[in-house]
Motif scaffolding. Structure first.
Motif, PDB file in Angstrom:
ATOM      1  N   GLY A  55       0.820  -1.206   0.000  1.00 54.09           N
ATOM      2  CA  GLY A  55       0.000   0.000   0.000  1.00 54.09           C
ATOM      3  C   GLY A  55       0.855   1.259   0.000  1.00 54.09           C
ATOM      4  O   GLY A  55       2.081   1.207  -0.122  1.00 54.09           O
ATOM      5  N   GLU A  56       0.201   2.407   0.140  1.00 57.04           N
ATOM      6  CA  GLU A  56       0.897   3.684   0.053  1.00 57.04           C
ATOM      7  C   GLU A  56       0.661   4.538   1.299  1.00 57.04           C
ATOM      8  O   GLU A  56      -0.449   4.590   1.828  1.00 57.04           O
ATOM      9  N   VAL A  57       1.744   5.194   1.749  1.00 57.05           N
ATOM     10  CA  VAL A  57       1.669   6.195   2.812  1.00 57.05           C
ATOM     11  C   VAL A  57       2.201   7.502   2.249  1.00 57.05           C
ATOM     12  O   VAL A  57       3.248   7.515   1.588  1.00 57.05           O
ATOM     13  N   ARG A  58       1.493   8.593   2.495  1.00 57.66           N
ATOM     14  CA  ARG A  58       1.937   9.896   2.032  1.00 57.66           C
ATOM     15  C   ARG A  58       1.767  10.926   3.142  1.00 57.66           C
ATOM     16  O   ARG A  58       0.749  10.951   3.839  1.00 57.66           O
ATOM     17  N   ILE A  59       2.777  11.767   3.296  1.00 60.38           N
ATOM     18  CA  ILE A  59       2.704  12.925   4.186  1.00 60.38           C
ATOM     19  C   ILE A  59       2.964  14.148   3.328  1.00 60.38           C
ATOM     20  O   ILE A  59       4.051  14.276   2.748  1.00 60.38           O
ATOM     21  N   ALA A  60       1.970  14.992   3.202  1.00 65.26           N
ATOM     22  CA  ALA A  60       2.055  16.158   2.307  1.00 65.26           C
ATOM     23  C   ALA A  60       2.469  15.720   0.903  1.00 65.26           C
ATOM     24  O   ALA A  60       3.254  16.390   0.239  1.00 65.26           O
ATOM     25  N   GLY A  61       1.958  14.563   0.487  1.00 61.53           N
ATOM     26  CA  GLY A  61       2.214  14.061  -0.851  1.00 61.53           C
ATOM     27  C   GLY A  61       3.503  13.303  -1.027  1.00 61.53           C
ATOM     28  O   GLY A  61       3.789  12.799  -2.117  1.00 61.53           O
ATOM     29  N   LEU A  62       4.299  13.178   0.034  1.00 64.05           N
ATOM     30  CA  LEU A  62       5.616  12.543  -0.067  1.00 64.05           C
ATOM     31  C   LEU A  62       5.622  11.176   0.612  1.00 64.05           C
ATOM     32  O   LEU A  62       5.019  10.993   1.668  1.00 64.05           O
ATOM     33  N   ASP A  63       6.330  10.230  -0.006  1.00 66.13           N
ATOM     34  CA  ASP A  63       6.526   8.907   0.575  1.00 66.13           C
ATOM     35  C   ASP A  63       7.585   9.013   1.672  1.00 66.13           C
ATOM     36  O   ASP A  63       8.711   9.460   1.412  1.00 66.13           O
ATOM     37  N   PRO A  64       7.270   8.612   2.921  1.00 71.64           N
ATOM     38  CA  PRO A  64       8.231   8.775   4.017  1.00 71.64           C
ATOM     39  C   PRO A  64       9.478   7.913   3.907  1.00 71.64           C
ATOM     40  O   PRO A  64      10.460   8.155   4.613  1.00 71.64           O
ATOM     41  N   ARG A  65       9.481   6.903   3.031  1.00 74.51           N
ATOM     42  CA  ARG A  65      10.690   6.112   2.835  1.00 74.51           C
ATOM     43  C   ARG A  65      11.546   6.685   1.695  1.00 74.51           C
ATOM     44  O   ARG A  65      12.759   6.772   1.806  1.00 74.51           O
ATOM     45  N   GLU A  66      10.913   7.103   0.623  1.00 74.79           N
ATOM     46  CA  GLU A  66      11.655   7.644  -0.515  1.00 74.79           C
ATOM     47  C   GLU A  66      12.187   9.039  -0.235  1.00 74.79           C
ATOM     48  O   GLU A  66      13.225   9.443  -0.774  1.00 74.79           O
ATOM     49  N   HIS A  67      11.472   9.798   0.589  1.00 69.89           N
ATOM     50  CA  HIS A  67      11.876  11.182   0.897  1.00 69.89           C
ATOM     51  C   HIS A  67      12.066  11.308   2.411  1.00 69.89           C
ATOM     52  O   HIS A  67      11.517  12.207   3.046  1.00 69.89           O
ATOM     53  N   ARG A  68      12.850  10.417   2.950  1.00 74.15           N
ATOM     54  CA  ARG A  68      12.940  10.269   4.403  1.00 74.15           C
ATOM     55  C   ARG A  68      13.388  11.542   5.112  1.00 74.15           C
ATOM     56  O   ARG A  68      12.754  11.978   6.081  1.00 74.15           O
ATOM     57  N   THR A  69      14.466  12.157   4.656  1.00 72.00           N
ATOM     58  CA  THR A  69      14.983  13.349   5.326  1.00 72.00           C
ATOM     59  C   THR A  69      13.979  14.484   5.293  1.00 72.00           C
ATOM     60  O   THR A  69      13.718  15.144   6.309  1.00 72.00           O
ATOM     61  N   GLU A  70      13.383  14.709   4.122  1.00 72.26           N
ATOM     62  CA  GLU A  70      12.416  15.802   3.981  1.00 72.26           C
ATOM     63  C   GLU A  70      11.171  15.569   4.827  1.00 72.26           C
ATOM     64  O   GLU A  70      10.659  16.477   5.475  1.00 72.26           O
ATOM     65  N   VAL A  71      10.691  14.324   4.830  1.00 70.71           N
ATOM     66  CA  VAL A  71       9.474  14.007   5.581  1.00 70.71           C
ATOM     67  C   VAL A  71       9.721  14.091   7.081  1.00 70.71           C
ATOM     68  O   VAL A  71       8.921  14.675   7.827  1.00 70.71           O
ATOM     69  N   LEU A  72      10.826  13.527   7.557  1.00 67.31           N
ATOM     70  CA  LEU A  72      11.105  13.557   8.996  1.00 67.31           C
ATOM     71  C   LEU A  72      11.302  14.983   9.497  1.00 67.31           C
ATOM     72  O   LEU A  72      11.084  15.265  10.677  1.00 67.31           O
ATOM     73  N   GLY A  73      11.704  15.875   8.608  1.00 68.67           N
ATOM     74  CA  GLY A  73      11.826  17.279   8.983  1.00 68.67           C
ATOM     75  C   GLY A  73      10.491  17.932   9.263  1.00 68.67           C
ATOM     76  O   GLY A  73      10.416  18.985   9.900  1.00 68.67           O
ATOM     77  N   LYS A  74       9.408  17.313   8.791  1.00 70.09           N
ATOM     78  CA  LYS A  74       8.062  17.841   9.014  1.00 70.09           C
ATOM     79  C   LYS A  74       7.390  17.225  10.240  1.00 70.09           C
ATOM     80  O   LYS A  74       6.272  17.592  10.594  1.00 70.09           O
ATOM     81  N   ILE A  75       8.055  16.228  10.881  1.00 67.17           N
ATOM     82  CA  ILE A  75       7.413  15.440  11.933  1.00 67.17           C
ATOM     83  C   ILE A  75       8.091  15.663  13.282  1.00 67.17           C
ATOM     84  O   ILE A  75       9.313  15.673  13.388  1.00 67.17           O
ATOM     85  N   GLY A  76       7.272  15.814  14.319  1.00 63.20           N
ATOM     86  CA  GLY A  76       7.750  15.761  15.697  1.00 63.20           C
ATOM     87  C   GLY A  76       7.221  14.483  16.315  1.00 63.20           C
ATOM     88  O   GLY A  76       6.014  14.226  16.260  1.00 63.20           O
ATOM     89  N   PHE A  77       8.091  13.661  16.885  1.00 62.30           N
ATOM     90  CA  PHE A  77       7.693  12.338  17.373  1.00 62.30           C
ATOM     91  C   PHE A  77       8.078  12.175  18.832  1.00 62.30           C
ATOM     92  O   PHE A  77       9.224  12.404  19.209  1.00 62.30           O
ATOM     93  N   VAL A  78       7.108  11.772  19.651  1.00 62.46           N
ATOM     94  CA  VAL A  78       7.354  11.464  21.059  1.00 62.46           C
ATOM     95  C   VAL A  78       7.034   9.991  21.266  1.00 62.46           C
ATOM     96  O   VAL A  78       5.861   9.606  21.299  1.00 62.46           O
ATOM     97  N   PRO A  79       8.045   9.129  21.413  1.00 62.60           N
ATOM     98  CA  PRO A  79       7.787   7.693  21.583  1.00 62.60           C
ATOM     99  C   PRO A  79       7.298   7.376  22.989  1.00 62.60           C
ATOM    100  O   PRO A  79       7.526   8.138  23.930  1.00 62.60           O
ATOM    101  N   GLN A  80       6.631   6.243  23.131  1.00 64.26           N
ATOM    102  CA  GLN A  80       6.173   5.813  24.445  1.00 64.26           C
ATOM    103  C   GLN A  80       7.353   5.394  25.319  1.00 64.26           C
ATOM    104  O   GLN A  80       7.424   5.734  26.497  1.00 64.26           O
ATOM    105  N   LEU A  81       8.285   4.661  24.730  1.00 66.48           N
ATOM    106  CA  LEU A  81       9.462   4.197  25.463  1.00 66.48           C
ATOM    107  C   LEU A  81      10.673   5.001  25.006  1.00 66.48           C
ATOM    108  O   LEU A  81      11.064   4.935  23.839  1.00 66.48           O
TER     109      LEU A  81
END
Length: 283
Positions: A55-81
């Motif tokens: 299947g497909e995942v898109r964030i602002a139209g971008l694939d988070p694996r193909e455009h990893r650096t650009e996509v991660l720059g748009k994300i703030g992540f707080v993990p549980q552990l």
């Protein structure tokens, strides 16, 4: 903003995600709920580009694996552990800031607002911090960037009531132009933070519903509790919420954050036989 199209994921022949189709827009605050093993964490890992999948995942139209650096720059992540990082706190802040082009001072400022004395721990290894200190620092790192998407897994679990108030204020400052996904196995922990609930079970979406959005993330509720007699256990519990008491010790007054009302009710419920009267109103 976020699109999942027919997402499926298998681990060792076990189907963990099974045909997930979702669209999440800017400004939505989503509670992603479900029991352990429902597929919540796997879905988040797919969104972060950490897993291959069908299947497909898109964030602002971008694939988070193909455009990893650009996509991660748009994300703030707080993990549980919290990750077991041996990196000193100061180095971790500088490294995190450099990844997204933000000023480390922004992270310092948010951590200080949450009650973390950053200056005193700059040389300490992250792994040696207490659970609450780690959580505050991870939240500061996530919110210290210009993220378009905030992904948080049980983000307030290790925070004291005062820090949670500040955390809710920080979210309120970003809620108009940021998409939030808050993962939890309990709806009552996050219901007042969100305007949409997505429940997962056995790798599928079993509920997707809009909820009432009339609780301000930065709102305060004034509370007054009258008890029948003094009780040390209740005193310890209510003092954690920064309540003050009358001279005779039977009347307690204070304020709680609006989104914390269910958590507060849960605490009071443990001592319900002790409570003679309780009143709550928006401050």
């Amino acid at each position: 903003m976020i699109q999942f199209k027919n997402i499926a994921k298998t681990f060792r022949k076990a189907r963990v995600l099974n045909g997930i189709d979702l669209e999440i827009g800017i400004g939505e605050r989503v509670a992603l709920i479900g029991s352990n093993g429902a597929g919540k964490t796997t879905l988040i890992r797919c969104l972060l580009g950490e897993y291959t999948h069908d299947g497909e995942v898109r964030i602002a139209g971008l694939d988070p694996r193909e455009h990893r650096t650009e996509v991660l720059g748009k994300i703030g992540f707080v993990p549980q552990l919290p990750p077991p990082l041996k990196m000193p706190v100061g180095q971790l802040i500088d490294f995190s800031a450099s990844l997204c082009g933000t000023d480390p001072a922004r992270i310092h400022a948010i951590a200080e607002r949450l009650g973390l004395d950053v200056a005193s721990i700059l040389t300490r290894q992250f792994v040696r911090l207490s659970g609450g200190m780690k959580q505050k620092l991870l939240i500061a790192i996530a919110l210290g960037r210009d993220a378009q998407v905030l992904i948080m897994d049980e983000p307030a679990a290790n925070l004291d009531p005062e820090a949670r108030k500040i955390f809710f204020d920080l979210l309120a400052e970003r809620q108009e132009n940021v998409t939030m996904i808050i993962s939890s196995h309990r709806l009552d922990e996050v219901s007042a933070l969100v305007n949409r609930v997505i429940e997962m079970d056995m790798g599928q979406v079993v509920l997707d519903d809009r909820v009432a959005d009339d609780v301000s993330l930065s709102g305060q509720i004034a509370c007054r509790i009258v008890i029948k007699r003094e009780e040390p256990a209740f005193t310890k519990a209510i003092e954690a919420w920064q309540f003050s008491r009358s001279a005779d010790g039977l009347v307690w007054e204070g304020e709680i954050a609006g989104p914390d009302r269910l958590r507060f009710h849960g605490m009071v419920a443990r001592y319900i036989a002790l409570v003679a009267d309780i009143s709550m109103q928006e401050a």
